[in-house]
Design a protein around this motif. Structure first.
Motif, PDB file in Angstrom:
ATOM      1  N   PRO A 180       0.814  -1.216   0.000  1.00  0.00           N
ATOM      2  CA  PRO A 180       0.000   0.000   0.000  1.00  0.00           C
ATOM      3  C   PRO A 180       0.843   1.260   0.000  1.00  0.00           C
ATOM      4  O   PRO A 180       1.811   1.374   0.756  1.00  0.00           O
ATOM      5  CB  PRO A 180      -0.797  -0.131   1.308  1.00  0.00           C
ATOM      6  N   ARG A 181       0.483   2.211  -0.833  1.00  0.00           N
ATOM      7  CA  ARG A 181       1.281   3.426  -0.989  1.00  0.00           C
ATOM      8  C   ARG A 181       1.425   4.207   0.315  1.00  0.00           C
ATOM      9  O   ARG A 181       2.449   4.860   0.540  1.00  0.00           O
ATOM     10  CB  ARG A 181       0.657   4.318  -2.060  1.00  0.00           C
ATOM     11  N   LEU A 182       0.407   4.148   1.177  1.00  0.00           N
ATOM     12  CA  LEU A 182       0.454   4.913   2.420  1.00  0.00           C
ATOM     13  C   LEU A 182       1.430   4.331   3.433  1.00  0.00           C
ATOM     14  O   LEU A 182       1.740   4.965   4.434  1.00  0.00           O
ATOM     15  CB  LEU A 182      -0.937   5.001   3.043  1.00  0.00           C
ATOM     16  N   PHE A 183       1.927   3.116   3.177  1.00  0.00           N
ATOM     17  CA  PHE A 183       2.890   2.486   4.084  1.00  0.00           C
ATOM     18  C   PHE A 183       4.322   2.938   3.818  1.00  0.00           C
ATOM     19  O   PHE A 183       5.204   2.721   4.647  1.00  0.00           O
ATOM     20  CB  PHE A 183       2.833   0.965   3.951  1.00  0.00           C
ATOM     21  N   LYS A 184       4.575   3.529   2.674  1.00  0.00           N
ATOM     22  CA  LYS A 184       5.953   3.890   2.313  1.00  0.00           C
ATOM     23  C   LYS A 184       6.502   4.948   3.260  1.00  0.00           C
ATOM     24  O   LYS A 184       5.875   5.981   3.507  1.00  0.00           O
ATOM     25  CB  LYS A 184       5.997   4.413   0.876  1.00  0.00           C
ATOM     26  N   THR A 185       7.683   4.687   3.814  1.00  0.00           N
ATOM     27  CA  THR A 185       8.325   5.685   4.662  1.00  0.00           C
ATOM     28  C   THR A 185       8.926   6.776   3.789  1.00  0.00           C
ATOM     29  O   THR A 185       9.599   6.484   2.793  1.00  0.00           O
ATOM     30  CB  THR A 185       9.392   5.048   5.568  1.00  0.00           C
ATOM     31  N   THR A 186       8.664   8.026   4.105  1.00  0.00           N
ATOM     32  CA  THR A 186       9.104   9.148   3.268  1.00  0.00           C
ATOM     33  C   THR A 186       9.590  10.299   4.145  1.00  0.00           C
ATOM     34  O   THR A 186       9.259  10.395   5.333  1.00  0.00           O
ATOM     35  CB  THR A 186       7.951   9.670   2.393  1.00  0.00           C
ATOM     36  N   ARG A 187      10.340  11.182   3.524  1.00  0.00           N
ATOM     37  CA  ARG A 187      10.767  12.403   4.212  1.00  0.00           C
ATOM     38  C   ARG A 187       9.558  13.211   4.672  1.00  0.00           C
ATOM     39  O   ARG A 187       9.532  13.743   5.777  1.00  0.00           O
ATOM     40  CB  ARG A 187      11.623  13.262   3.263  1.00  0.00           C
ATOM     41  N   GLU A 188       8.552  13.293   3.833  1.00  0.00           N
ATOM     42  CA  GLU A 188       7.382  14.098   4.153  1.00  0.00           C
ATOM     43  C   GLU A 188       6.677  13.573   5.400  1.00  0.00           C
ATOM     44  O   GLU A 188       6.290  14.350   6.280  1.00  0.00           O
ATOM     45  CB  GLU A 188       6.408  14.106   2.975  1.00  0.00           C
ATOM     46  N   ARG A 189       6.511  12.255   5.499  1.00  0.00           N
ATOM     47  CA  ARG A 189       5.853  11.685   6.667  1.00  0.00           C
ATOM     48  C   ARG A 189       6.658  11.948   7.936  1.00  0.00           C
ATOM     49  O   ARG A 189       6.084  12.256   8.986  1.00  0.00           O
ATOM     50  CB  ARG A 189       5.654  10.174   6.475  1.00  0.00           C
ATOM     51  N   ILE A 190       7.961  11.801   7.836  1.00  0.00           N
ATOM     52  CA  ILE A 190       8.807  12.036   9.010  1.00  0.00           C
ATOM     53  C   ILE A 190       8.769  13.505   9.413  1.00  0.00           C
ATOM     54  O   ILE A 190       8.631  13.846  10.593  1.00  0.00           O
ATOM     55  CB  ILE A 190      10.254  11.582   8.731  1.00  0.00           C
ATOM     56  N   GLU A 191       8.857  14.387   8.432  1.00  0.00           N
ATOM     57  CA  GLU A 191       8.831  15.824   8.729  1.00  0.00           C
ATOM     58  C   GLU A 191       7.479  16.245   9.312  1.00  0.00           C
ATOM     59  O   GLU A 191       7.410  17.094  10.200  1.00  0.00           O
ATOM     60  CB  GLU A 191       9.151  16.615   7.467  1.00  0.00           C
TER      61      GLU A 191
END
Length: 474
Positions: free
Chosen positions: A450-461
């Motif tokens: 699922p795309r929402l599971f991907k860890t990203t800079r945006e989610r961390i920020e």
């Protein structure tokens, strides 16, 4: 090789497991490989080092080994195999059909939410198949799970949610039967039920499942499992790869998988707000010899009159595993939020499961059912309620992320953590996706996770600048 754990003391930090956790029912009879050390010393180097030997770590090792790429794999675990959240959960293999899915659809669209629902549903068949293929004895059953609402207002909201999801003609919702009538109490067997829903789910001994996989890995000469070996630091090696530091010495890795869930921020400080360790409570209920109670076959989620939520599975022997009730202690943050100490119980609400069966289940009034074991566990809750999976986000050269000065090299590192107490229907296929990224060099999107599971800079920020606790405290 098993070891004598009585002489072992785990060095403690804010993000390492304590060495004297409460005793979980699942681990009453320790498996022969619970304290496994494949070799006396740490291997000098590996192609992949996996940090954590719970569900995420062992599943990743299994998928990597089955990929037949001749990778040398080392799993490092702070305590025994499956001693953390997986070995302390409720044994519920229960996909989310409509609970949080509407929220995900509102945030990112119907397709994004649908990906999660279908991904979780797919775990029932995937785990059934591996259990049958590998002949793992883990008390697995396919059954119906029953959602119950006793509070009238909550039942009304649940009806609206169900109607909304049903109106979208989502195929997976065909498995859901919803009752908002006087029949809800009879269908569910729960006193005062105002609404209920049923759909296909599973129950399992999580400990037996993970240790069954561990036994398979132990027969693979390319896999090395080292328990009671907490990782204290991961450093880039100037010659390439990474130096993994433990209190038993160091080992070298070409690639690293962080599968240490609630403890991930101890090694990856950027996840300090993105994944927060949170304690929970679970218990085992038995009926005294000479007493009788109805044999339950369904698993349950019960939302009480005051909206307290608990989850429950029946065991084949007639006993019950029930946990949750976090609303009883939610206001007392110091007892559970950002807390990794599972050596003691959460004081508020710890008595909630006494006479639980008598209070809520028809036919159990004279059963004498009682709690014979209660324990705590530490889960990794994410800021936005989705796990963080995939390759670690890379720096952009600006060093605006302060931690890049600590661990500047992010290539060849992967994370699989932050399951929000809902890892059973997520981790198996997520670990398979991580394995594919490592063995085939594919991007996250090619794994079909699922795309929402991907860890990203945006989610961390977002977690760093958002309100304390995010979805956790909503």
């Amino acid at each position: 090789m098993s070891i004598n754990t009585t002489s072992i003391s785990i060095p403690t930090t804010d993000y390492l497991p304590v060495d004297n956790p409460t005793a979980s029912f699942w681990q009453e009879k320790p498996h022969q490989f619970h304290d496994l050390r494949t070799t006396l010393e740490l291997p000098p180097s590996s192609d992949v080092v996996i940090i954590g030997a719970g569900y995420a770590g062992i599943a990743t090792a299994y998928h990597l080994a089955k990929a037949e790429k001749n990778l040398r794999i080392t799993v490092l675990e702070a305590r025994g195999v499956c001693s953390g959240a997986t070995g302390r959960n409720g044994g519920h293999l229960r996909p989310d059909m409509y609970g949080h899915i509407p929220t995900y659809m509102e945030r990112a669209g119907v397709e994004a939410g649908l990906e999660i629902a279908q991904f979780e549903v797919a775990h029932l068949d995937a785990i059934k198949k591996v259990i049958e293929k590998e002949k793992i004895d883990c008390d697995f059953t396919l059954t119906r799970t029953v959602d119950v609402w006793i509070n009238e207002a909550a039942a009304k909201r649940a009806t609206e949610t169900y109607n909304l999801m049903a109106s979208r003609n989502l195929e997976y919702m065909d498995d859901v039967f919803f009752s908002r009538s006087e029949d809800a109490e009879n269908i569910s067997g729960i006193k005062g039920a105002k609404a209920c829903a049923t759909y296909t789910a599973g129950t399992i001994s999580p400990y037996k499942f993970i240790l069954g996989l561990t036994e398979i890995l132990n027969s693979d000469p390319l896999v090395n499992i080292q328990t009671y070996t907490p990782v204290t630091k991961v450093s880039p090696d100037p010659k390439g790869g990474f130096i993994i530091s433990t209190h038993r010495g160091t080992t070298h890795a070409k690639q690293v998988v962080y599968a240490n869930n609630a403890y991930v921020a101890g090694l990856l400080p950027e996840y300090n707000k993105a994944i927060v360790p949170c304690k929970g409570t679970c218990s085992h209920i038995t009926v005294p010899v000479g007493k009788r109670a109805p044999q339950l076959t369904n698993s349950y989620i019960i939302r009480e009159e005051d909206s307290t939520l608990s989850y429950l599975i029946p065991r084949i022997d007639g006993s019950i595993v029930v946990g949750g009730a976090n609303s009883k202690y939610k206001p007392f943050l110091d007892q559970w939020y950002n807390n990794v100490d599972d050596s003691n119980l959460i004081e508020m609400g710890k008595d909630h499961f006494d006479t639980y069966m008598q209070r809520f289940f028809h036919g159990w009034e004279d059963s004498g059912a009682r709690v014979d074991k209660i324990w705590s566990g530490v889960m990794g809750y994410s800021f936005d309620s989705n796990p963080h999976i995939g390759a670690l986000p890379k720096k952009d050269g600006s060093e605006k992320w302060w931690w890049q000065r600590i661990v500047p090299e992010k290539d060849n590192q992967f994370v699989l953590a932050g399951f929000n107490g809902h890892g059973m229907p997520v981790i198996w296929l997520a670990a398979k996706g991580i394995s594919k990224m490592i063995t085939e060099g594919v991007d996250f999107e090619e794994t079909k996770m699922p795309r929402l599971f991907k860890t990203t800079r945006e989610r961390i920020e977002n977690s760093l600048k958002g309100p304390e606790g995010g979805d956790i405290l909503v």
